[in-house]
Design an enzyme around this catalytic site. Structure first.
Site, short mmCIF file in Angstrom:
data_model
loop_
_atom_site.label_atom_id
_atom_site.label_comp_id
_atom_site.label_asym_id
_atom_site.label_seq_id
_atom_site.Cartn_x
_atom_site.Cartn_y
_atom_site.Cartn_z
N ASP A 7 0.84 -1.20 0.00
CA ASP A 7 0.00 0.00 0.00
C ASP A 7 0.88 1.25 0.00
OD1 ASP A 7 -2.30 1.52 0.16
OD2 ASP A 7 -3.12 0.46 1.89
N ASP A 9 -10.87 1.59 -3.00
CA ASP A 9 -11.43 1.21 -1.70
C ASP A 9 -12.95 1.16 -1.78
OD1 ASP A 9 -9.13 0.83 -0.27
OD2 ASP A 9 -9.02 2.88 0.48
#
Ligand code: GLA
Length: 724
Positions: A477, A547
């Site tokens: 990430d 997301d």
């Protein structure tokens, strides 16, 4: 594939079905002639294409007065070639005039790798041919090596530039585009993909207007705000018809796509590192390698352009280890637990996952250092055994003993202010030396990956955990942008290099991990899909797309992403219903996620029993048909930005099978279904879904009738057809 006419000094680069033509004028400047369907001639200059000018005083033998309307293949700076330049070099005398001229060239089979950078590659040299043109700016002795590689099986050309200081005084590179091409007299639409968190790669199409438009990102990474894939096309171009010119950057740092149209409708297209804040100091003998830019052409609309990009990424960018290997169906604990997990909760989730056929458990953020929320702990990559309840090795063993693979989340490039690492090395954060303010973003800073010792440190920490847990998967990430760009590791004249040097550090770490763990699957991520690009795909064959897992929003996000990137690269999971006000049945959430890498991102144990019961069927469906998503051809049949019924297809390369997905986003009182015209089928074959049989011709021209089976929004159907 690459032809050279010595008399005219003209180059014709033929990739599959496409020609790209330019020549070195008598004075050595490179002038562009043509990009489009493949030609059978080298005689373009006699067709008069080359000598168009807006100047009434035009004289082809003079010093190119009026050359503002010429088409350039490499646009120098401050030499009368109007329009935004390809390169700017500030030379030792302090001016920025940049005027390289043709010196020599060579043509060879195959393609070199780019040192330290991701780039397209081939399995054997016969798959492509490369042209290298050496140009020299005589006054400054700065050399430009232009590389063009044409792919035999795809209408795609890869380009990059190496700039070398051959003089005896230092110079400063202020701008270097990896690709410049000029178009003549064309009215264009430009298609680009912008967005923000939760709304990545929003499709936009508009008419190119006069002046300069820059689509790019200047904050150190590809970004949510703009993607580094852009298309120019005729205003009449559709999914199936018309000319489309696409560019794509094999890079994950800041970038700019410049579209510059002058009043004579000469349109310039540049792609490269964003020049804002970029400089590169070149001592005598030093070189700079630009990242690789790709250009693709389609004479059959946007759909064919996308399919070329998909094939290119699957064949020539992602690691061959993952080219055909099915990716494990994973269950990620993030949305189920956030930071609030325990060994017991994880094991309970893993057991349920296993019971329904899911293949891997991923423990997301929160397992390391003092990481109880997003304000602490980044950089301290050692297991928080109190929180996890055991060592990572023990947890991994337990998950594996249940029959699942195991993966972990990392954010290698970042550091929390509240972390042991930052306390020990505050100077390891990206920051402007001697300036106290630095922007805090999700309570974290970026580590200074321009410095090798920082990359080494993070590497050593991370591999301890990977070795201990024998990870099958890593989620990489990156949750902030780069601001206040500077470094304590480099002298003043190199501060403009930090953003790019940072990316080189990121790629170095990626490459070390790929080398050491060839079987560990890495999934890229950046606050969802903020760094979705062909550079990351070189190391991570899949990237978390967003997301936002709401099925309705995902229709748009995955649609926009599909213009350049294959479905096999898009992380897509079945999640809970994201918004209380918008319900999507689990079968629709699965149908949408199915056109990605597929997995689950919710607490399976909290799923209503009737939904959980469907997971087994979804897993079975995946094993039966996901090869079509991974390796087939993708057809967009509708546009979620305007159509209420959104559909798409995956078709086997040999046309023997297809998968049609239809999502009826909004119920309409009098809706009685519709005919969807299928694409990509063998017209003369017959196809069956097991109950009905049609000819390919009927499915293509008359269509297939579909309607939802009940009342409601976000209903869907998926039809699998096979050739009889
Ligand atoms: C980012 C990612 C999410 C999740 C969180 C964890 O937002 O996009 O998927 O991993 O970080 O903090």
């Amino acid at each position: 594939m690459i032809h050279f006419d010595e008399k005219e000094r003209l180059f014709r680069i033929d990739a599959k079905d496409v020609s790209y033509v330019f020549f070195a004028a008598a004075n050595g400047r490179l002038r562009h002639l043509y990009w489009g369907p493949q030609l059978d001639t080298m005689d373009l200059r006699n067709l008069g294409i080359a000598d168009y000018t807006c100047s009434p005083n035009f004289n082809p033998d003079d010093n190119e007065a009026g050359r503002g309307a010429y088409s350039w293949e490499f646009a120098g700076n401050d030499i009368g070639t109007r329009g935004v330049p390809t390169a700017i070099v500030r030379n030792a005398d302090g001016n920025t005039t940049t005027d390289p001229r043709y010196v020599s060239h060579r043509i060879y089979a195959g393609k070199p790798r780019l040192e330290g950078l991701p780039a397209t590659f081939v399995d054997s040299p016969e798959e492509c041919e490369t042209l290298e043109i050496t140009m020299l700016d005589e006054a400054t002795k700065v050399e430009f090596l232009l590389r063009y590689t044409a792919f035999r099986d795809l209408p795609i050309i890869a380009r990059s530039v190496v700039v070398t200081n051959k003089g005896d005084a230092p110079v400063e590179l202020q701008k270097i585009m990896s690709l410049t091409t000029d178009f003549r007299h064309q009215e264009f639409d430009v298609i680009y993909f912008d967005g923000y968190w939760g709304k990545e790669r929003t499709y936009h199409r508009e008419r190119v207007q006069g002046g300069l438009k820059i689509m790019g990102a200047d904050s150190g990474y590809t970004s949510h705000r703009m993607n580094s894939s852009v298309i120019l096309c005729d205003p009449t171009t559709t999914e199936e018809f018309g000319r489309a010119y696409g560019v794509l950057f094999v890079y994950s740092g800041k970038f700019a796509v410049e579209v510059d149209q002058c009043c004579m409708y000469r349109t310039r297209l540049n792609l490269g590192i964003h020049p804002m804040g970029f400089t590169w100091h070149l001592e005598p003998g030093e070189s700079f390698q630009s990242p690789e830019a790709l250009q693709a052409f389609s004479n059959e609309g946007l759909g064919a352009l996308s399919r070329s990009w998909h094939d290119l990424i699957r064949q020539h960018i992602i690691n061959p280890r993952w080219r055909t290997a099915p990716r494990p169906i994973l269950c990620n604990n993030w949305e189920a637990m956030h930071f609030n997990f325990s060994r017991e909760k994880l094991v309970t989730l893993a057991k349920t996952a296993k019971a329904h056929g899911i293949e891997m458990l991923v423990l997301d953020d929160g397992w390391f250092g003092k990481r109880d929320n997003d304000q602490t702990g980044l950089g301290d990559w050692y297991t928080n055994t109190t929180k996890v309840g055991c060592t990572m090795g023990e947890l991994a063993d337990e998950i594996r003993s249940l029959g699942l693979k195991f993966g972990l989340w990392f954010e290698p490039e970042m550091v929390s202010e509240d972390s042991d690492l930052y306390r020990a090395h505050p100077d390891w954060a990206i920051q402007v030396p001697n300036r106290s303010s630095k922007t805090f973003w999700r309570y974290q800073y970026m580590l200074d990956f321009s410095r090798k010792e920082v990359v080494d440190y993070v590497y050593e920490m991370i591999i301890k955990v990977i070795d201990e847990a024998k990870l099958d998967y890593m989620k990489w990430d990156a949750n902030r942008e780069m601001t206040e760009v500077g470094s304590y590791g480099w002298p003043a004249e190199r501060q403009g290099e930090i953003a790019h040097r940072f990316m080189l550090g990121v790629y170095d770490l990626y490459q070390r991990l790929v080398n050491r763990y060839p079987n560990m699957l890495i999934e890229g991520c950046s606050s969802g899909g903020g760094r979705f690009d062909a550079g990351i795909l070189y190391y991570s064959p899949q990237i978390w797309t967003s997301d936002n897992s709401d099925a309705f929003n995902r229709l748009a996000i995955q649609y926009g992403t599909s213009f350049a990137y294959p479905c096999s690269s898009m992380g897509a999971h079945v999640a809970r219903n994201w918004f209380a006000e918008r319900y999507s049945p689990v079968e629709t959430r699965a149908a949408v996620a199915f056109s990605g890498t597929f997995g689950y991102e919710l607490d399976l144990n909290q799923m209503p029993p009737e939904e959980l019961a469907q997971v087994d069927g979804q897993v079975e469906f995946y094993h039966k048909y996901h090869h079509l998503v991974e390796q087939g051809d993708y057809y967009r049949l509708a546009n979620p930005f305007k159509d209420e019924t959104v559909s798409w297809m995956h078709v086997a390369k040999d046309k023997s099978e297809f998968l049609l997905t239809v999502v009826f986003t909004r119920w309409d009182a009098s809706y009685s279904g519709e005919n969807i015209l299928l694409r990509g089928l063998d017209l003369d074959a017959k196809y069956t879904d097991g109950t009905k049989t049609w000819t390919g011709r009927v499915l293509t021209y008359a269509g297939i009738s579909v309607k939802p089976s009940r009342f409601g929004d976000m209903l869907s159907i998926v039809i699998h057809g096979t050739r009889v």
